[in-house]
Design an enzyme around this catalytic site. Structure first.
Site, PDB file in Angstrom:
ATOM      1  N   HIS A   4       0.814  -1.220   0.000  1.00  0.00           N
ATOM      2  CA  HIS A   4       0.000   0.000   0.000  1.00  0.00           C
ATOM      3  C   HIS A   4       0.851   1.276   0.000  1.00  0.00           C
ATOM      4  O   HIS A   4       0.324   2.358  -0.254  1.00  0.00           O
ATOM      5  CB  HIS A   4      -0.919   0.053   1.217  1.00  0.00           C
ATOM      6  N   ASP A  58      -2.971 -10.578  -2.110  1.00  0.00           N
ATOM      7  CA  ASP A  58      -3.530 -10.044  -0.869  1.00  0.00           C
ATOM      8  C   ASP A  58      -4.998  -9.702  -1.090  1.00  0.00           C
ATOM      9  O   ASP A  58      -5.401  -9.352  -2.200  1.00  0.00           O
ATOM     10  CB  ASP A  58      -2.746  -8.794  -0.472  1.00  0.00           C
ATOM     11  N   HIS A  89      -6.514  -7.148  -0.233  1.00  0.00           N
ATOM     12  CA  HIS A  89      -6.637  -5.726  -0.534  1.00  0.00           C
ATOM     13  C   HIS A  89      -5.798  -5.368  -1.755  1.00  0.00           C
ATOM     14  O   HIS A  89      -4.745  -5.955  -1.997  1.00  0.00           O
ATOM     15  CB  HIS A  89      -6.169  -4.882   0.659  1.00  0.00           C
ATOM     16  N   ASP A  93      -4.629 -12.527   4.075  1.00  0.00           N
ATOM     17  CA  ASP A  93      -5.841 -12.000   4.677  1.00  0.00           C
ATOM     18  C   ASP A  93      -7.090 -12.307   3.859  1.00  0.00           C
ATOM     19  O   ASP A  93      -8.193 -11.886   4.214  1.00  0.00           O
ATOM     20  CB  ASP A  93      -5.734 -10.495   4.923  1.00  0.00           C
TER      21      ASP A  93
END
Length: 419
Positions: free
Chosen positions: A198, A235, A237, A322
């Site tokens: 990120h 991931d 996200h 995740d």
């Protein structure tokens, strides 16, 4: 680029730092340049810390550990418990060199990433500003770096973050060296934190400080001459930082598979790159509830044809765990077995396309048990061992995947990218 520091009320014991500015770095031939005539170093790192040729020739898996124990906020999902939980599981399941001998190597005494390494992706003003902020963190105990997430820092965050990035670069060095003497070199896995995907070029975001995978991609190009880098991000996200770093770069293909509507809200179908890099960014947002069947289809119908067409020189993986059905931060239903199959398939893809050069980098994963079991089963896949996922996964907690929505999403991305 500006960094301003804001004190919160004294009782909070927390300091806030605001980072703002514009992207400084653009492609300029084979060099990186930006404000202040920043140039990327061209030399390799210290070979004294790398395994010997004989060690590399026998290994099937090589990993590095950077637990960043000082980078911790109590009760934060991205805590200092994450990497030790994984290491404990690897020991308990006999997946370390202590039990596997020459098959497994743990890299130790690796060098931290240099400022030039970090500045190949991030604005140098951000890097120096974060380093200077460590004095304030020492005084306050904890600071929040203004962004979303929230992203925190302690007095050791800067140092531990460059060590984590360096752990990944040392693995790139080792895997590339091994590929020169073996058609089946070991796969690398960086068990590191804080995570990175990120972190945007201008600063930190979403628990992430420096873009570990992005820094490794630039390093592979600059130091090892590996022009075409293929990045797979699974991931839950969207890896918006990696996405932004290479959005106009035709030589780095970024492919992200993430949950639709999840943090940070980026990674839409039509985000495909710009300019010379148009077509080398692929974002596939999946509907909530997608699971093992979805990932198998995505791999066969999206990842494989993209990689085959791109012809990478190395594959780097943002390995977030995740998406596991037990993870608290999202709503996919991958299982431990999903990650085993995915790792096995990626390893095979790297053997077929780029001489086996492949390095995984830990990203998210916040249920310590599902995280540690899933990474352990990833290790089994990379070693060629059978999966033990059935001992952990409970099929009774799974529900039917949204197959119609999944099919529509896959068909849409195949149409956009002519797959």
């Amino acid at each position: 680029m500006s960094i301003s520091i804001h004190n919160l009320p004294r009782s909070s014991g927390i300091l806030r730092i605001r980072v703002s500015g514009n992207r400084l770095f653009r492609k300029n031939g084979n060099k990186c340049s930006g404000a202040g005539s920043i140039s990327c170093s061209a030399g390799a790192r210290n070979d004294d810390f790398l395994p010997s040729i004989n060690q590399l020739s026998d290994a099937r898996l090589i990993y590095s550990v950077a637990s960043s124990m000082g980078h911790n906020q109590e009760s934060h999902p991205e805590s200092h418990f994450r990497v030790p939980a994984i290491v404990d599981a690897l020991q308990e399941m006999h997946l370390t060199s202590k039990f596997r001998g020459s098959e497994v190597i743990e890299l130790q005494n690796f060098e931290p990433a240099s400022v030039d390494d970090i500045a190949s992706v991030h604005a140098r003003a951000y890097v120096s500003g974060l380093e200077k902020a460590m004095d304030q963190a020492s005084e306050k105990g904890l600071i929040f770096i203004d962004s979303s997430g929230p992203t925190y820092a302690t007095a050791t965050t800067y140092r531990e973050s460059i060590v984590a990035a360096g752990a990944g670069l040392a693995l790139v060095d080792s895997v590339v060296a091994a590929s020169k003497i073996s058609r089946d070199p070991p796969t690398g896995f960086a068990l590191i934190r804080p995570p990175g995907h990120h972190a945007v070029p201008q600063g930190p975001m979403g628990f992430c400080v420096f873009g570990n995978v992005a820094i490794a991609a630039r390093y592979a190009q600059r130091v090892h001459g590996l022009k075409h880098v293929f990045i797979i991000d699974f991931d839950v996200h969207h890896g918006n930082g990696t996405n932004d770093a290479f959005y106009d770069d035709p030589d780095i293909f970024f492919l992200s598979i993430h949950q639709d509507g999840s943090y940070p809200g980026t990674g839409k179908f039509d985000e495909v790159g710009s300019g010379a890099g148009e077509g080398t960014t692929l974002n596939l947002p999946l509907p909530g509830g997608s699971g093992d069947t979805t990932m198998r289809t995505v791999f066969d119908e999206v990842i494989v044809p993209c990689a085959q067409r791109f012809k990478p020189d190395i594959i780097l993986v943002s390995a977030g765990y995740d998406g596991h059905v037990l993870d608290p931060l999202a709503n996919l239903q991958y299982t431990t077995g999903t990650y085993y199959t995915l790792a096995s398939n990626i390893k095979q893809l790297s053997k077929e396309l780029c001489g086996g050069r492949c390095v995984f980098f830990l990203e998210g994963g916040y249920n310590l048990k599902s995280l540690s079991y899933s990474v352990a089963d990833t290790f089994r896949a990379l070693l060629g061992d059978p999966s033990l996922a059935s001992e952990f996964d409970d099929p009774n907690i799974l529900y039917e995947e949204p197959s119609t929505k999944v099919k529509q999403a896959i068909q849409r991305i195949k149409s956009i990218h002519s797959l």
